[in-house]
Design a protein around this motif. Structure first.
Motif, mmCIF file in Angstrom:
data_model
loop_
_atom_site.group_PDB
_atom_site.id
_atom_site.type_symbol
_atom_site.label_atom_id
_atom_site.label_comp_id
_atom_site.label_asym_id
_atom_site.label_seq_id
_atom_site.Cartn_x
_atom_site.Cartn_y
_atom_site.Cartn_z
ATOM 1 N N ALA A 110 61.576 -29.765 15.164
ATOM 2 C CA ALA A 110 61.572 -30.433 13.875
ATOM 3 C C ALA A 110 62.819 -31.414 13.848
ATOM 4 O O ALA A 110 62.630 -32.642 13.081
ATOM 5 N N LYS A 221 62.727 -36.055 5.614
ATOM 6 C CA LYS A 221 62.599 -34.804 4.867
ATOM 7 C C LYS A 221 60.922 -34.372 5.112
ATOM 8 O O LYS A 221 61.144 -33.045 5.323
ATOM 9 N N ARG A 224 60.579 -33.315 8.603
ATOM 10 C CA ARG A 224 61.254 -32.122 9.159
ATOM 11 C C ARG A 224 60.756 -30.853 8.426
ATOM 12 O O ARG A 224 60.273 -29.754 9.127
ATOM 13 N N ASP A 225 60.402 -30.713 7.072
ATOM 14 C CA ASP A 225 59.772 -29.733 6.372
ATOM 15 C C ASP A 225 58.371 -29.315 7.054
ATOM 16 O O ASP A 225 57.902 -28.232 7.139
ATOM 17 N N LEU A 228 59.172 -27.354 10.290
ATOM 18 C CA LEU A 228 59.918 -26.271 9.759
ATOM 19 C C LEU A 228 58.838 -25.093 9.348
ATOM 20 O O LEU A 228 58.954 -24.054 9.604
ATOM 21 N N MET B 115 70.581 -30.394 12.299
ATOM 22 C CA MET B 115 69.665 -29.368 12.103
ATOM 23 C C MET B 115 70.592 -28.215 12.397
ATOM 24 O O MET B 115 70.350 -26.951 11.715
ATOM 25 N N GLU B 217 71.551 -29.358 2.157
ATOM 26 C CA GLU B 217 71.028 -30.884 2.294
ATOM 27 C C GLU B 217 72.146 -31.668 2.656
ATOM 28 O O GLU B 217 72.057 -32.588 3.418
ATOM 29 N N GLU B 220 73.764 -31.301 6.190
ATOM 30 C CA GLU B 220 72.621 -31.822 7.158
ATOM 31 C C GLU B 220 72.924 -33.345 7.207
ATOM 32 O O GLU B 220 73.194 -33.822 8.317
#
Lengths: 243, 243
Positions: A110, A221, A224-225, A228, B115, B217, B220
């Motif tokens: 991710a 985002k 990544r999400d 994840l 991450m 957030e 990161e």
DNA sequence: CCTAAGTTTTTGGCATGCCAAATACCAGAA
DNA sequence: TTCTGGTATTTGGCATGCCAAAAACTTAGG
């Protein structure tokens, strides 16, 4: 190429020799064995049996028709990759990953994929981004992914690989490919799982939209999400996958 | 566990044998050679000479006092790591990375570290996060990093490694360590460069603050941007580093 | 039947030696 | 001196064979 070690004088010959790189290095037995063993390991379902899968040098050398030497070198390479582990006087075992390790790998994936998305928003060409939609052309409201899990799973993986490739970052590509090879052992049962498939497609399209919009933060985002989410899914529903 | 292959009866002995793993596997010559060569390669300044650095199997085997076989296996492992490349009938060359490759690696590093930061905000203990400040205890307004570049550089690397470790993700730790080993070839000249050192410290503290605040957030983002900054720096000022 | 000592077999680790391709070297011709 | 052809050398690739540790098997003793 101007070779600094040319014995004596350098003949004219100019750049006539460009593009005459070097003929086929005819991959060695070592590399052939490496490829063959790697494929064999990836093909077998390591998580199917309770007992650890073992490899035998002599058997392999006979099977592949070469001596033990190149086999051993290939094994050493596979061990670096984390696919096998040789235990001194016991044997060579094919490594089985625990659920926690798989989840961990997906998280790293991710991270890398979100960075790829970030890079893509600033460098990729629009047509290449749009082309990502083609992987899902065959799916839609009238042909749901969850009704063709196997096919969708392939498209899924192809999409992710194409996405990362768009980043034009060899390191990101290589690292994610390596991770994917390891995670893949949990195939069918995870990536292409029905209940997750339903949410997968819209998320993919969301990523593509963000990329097209050149919205760096959003693309990052969403990428990544999305992945994840897969990690969380495996962590929650991974019981059925022993080890 | 019901082992179907137990020779005969299974003695009582209960779980008395737990924690008695397996005594020292007395690392093989192969592994010793691997470690020795890896260290040697990392120690030498590959980018100092114009000509490629070559290794010789026989010379190494004599130097290390073992036969060529374990040496060759070690070389195969190093090749998997990307540290060397063996060319059929020419020799073994120590791989030199281009500036673009280094930048690419730093970007991947940024992805993994961000991450890690993300994970830390949800799992690490406060005291462990706060302990990260200790790496920079010796620096401040009265003792500027740019006046002790060498020392600060070490603290810098130690901080990053400690940070990633806090994520408790073996994969992130391993991957970043591998990347760091490759990037490190560009030592002194890059990571500890004066002009960058000035902005580095505040950024580090900013990351720690975000972690302490459990702001996922923000942590990161700061971790990512900090390392991406290094990538941008190398990309812009990397001329002096030939290749 | 069960245990335990003794024996055979298995298995990875390693040393050696030969091979062919590529290179370096050298002498003879122009 | 400058090519050219040929020879010796270097270098990685690979096959073989032996070794010791550990496991598997066998057998004698209770």
């Amino acid at each position: 190429m101007p070779d600094p070690k040319q014995t004596k004088a350098s003949p004219i010959m100019a750049d006539t020799d460009i593009a005459i790189v070097r003929i086929a290095p005819e991959t060695s037995f070592k590399n052939k064995a490496y490829e063959a063993l790697k494929e064999a390991i990836l093909k077998m379902d390591i998580y199917a049996t309770p007992e650890p899968v073992m490899l035998d040098e002599r058997a392999l050398s006979e099977r592949l028709g070469v001596s033990r030497t190149p086999i051993r070198e290939a094994i050493a390479m596979l061990e670096q990759d984390g696919f096998v582990k040789t235990v001194p006087r016991r044997g060579i075992v094919v490594v089985r990953r625990s659920k926690a390790e798989i989840v961990d790998m997906i998280r790293a994936w991710a991270a890398l994929e979100s960075m790829a998305a970030r890079l893509i928003t600033t460098t990729a060409r629009k047509k290449d981004i749009t082309a990502l939609r083609d992987f899902f052309r065959d799916f839609g409201p009238d042909r749901l992914p969850q009704d063709h899990v196997e096919e969708y799973s392939k498209a899924n993986i192809a999409f992710h690989q194409a996405l990362i490739s768009l980043s034009e970052s060899p390191v990101l590509v290589d690292l994610t490919n390596d991770l994917l090879l390891h995670v893949r052992g949990y195939r069918q049962l995870t990536i292409g799982r029905k209940d997750r498939t339903a949410t997968s497609l819209p998320e993919h399209l969301g990523i593509i939209e963000a990329l097209e919009a050149r919205d760096t933060e959003l693309a990052e985002k969403r990428a990544r999400d999305h992945t994840l989410g897969l990690a969380a899914y495996v962590e929650a529903h991974g019981q059925e996958l022993f080890t």
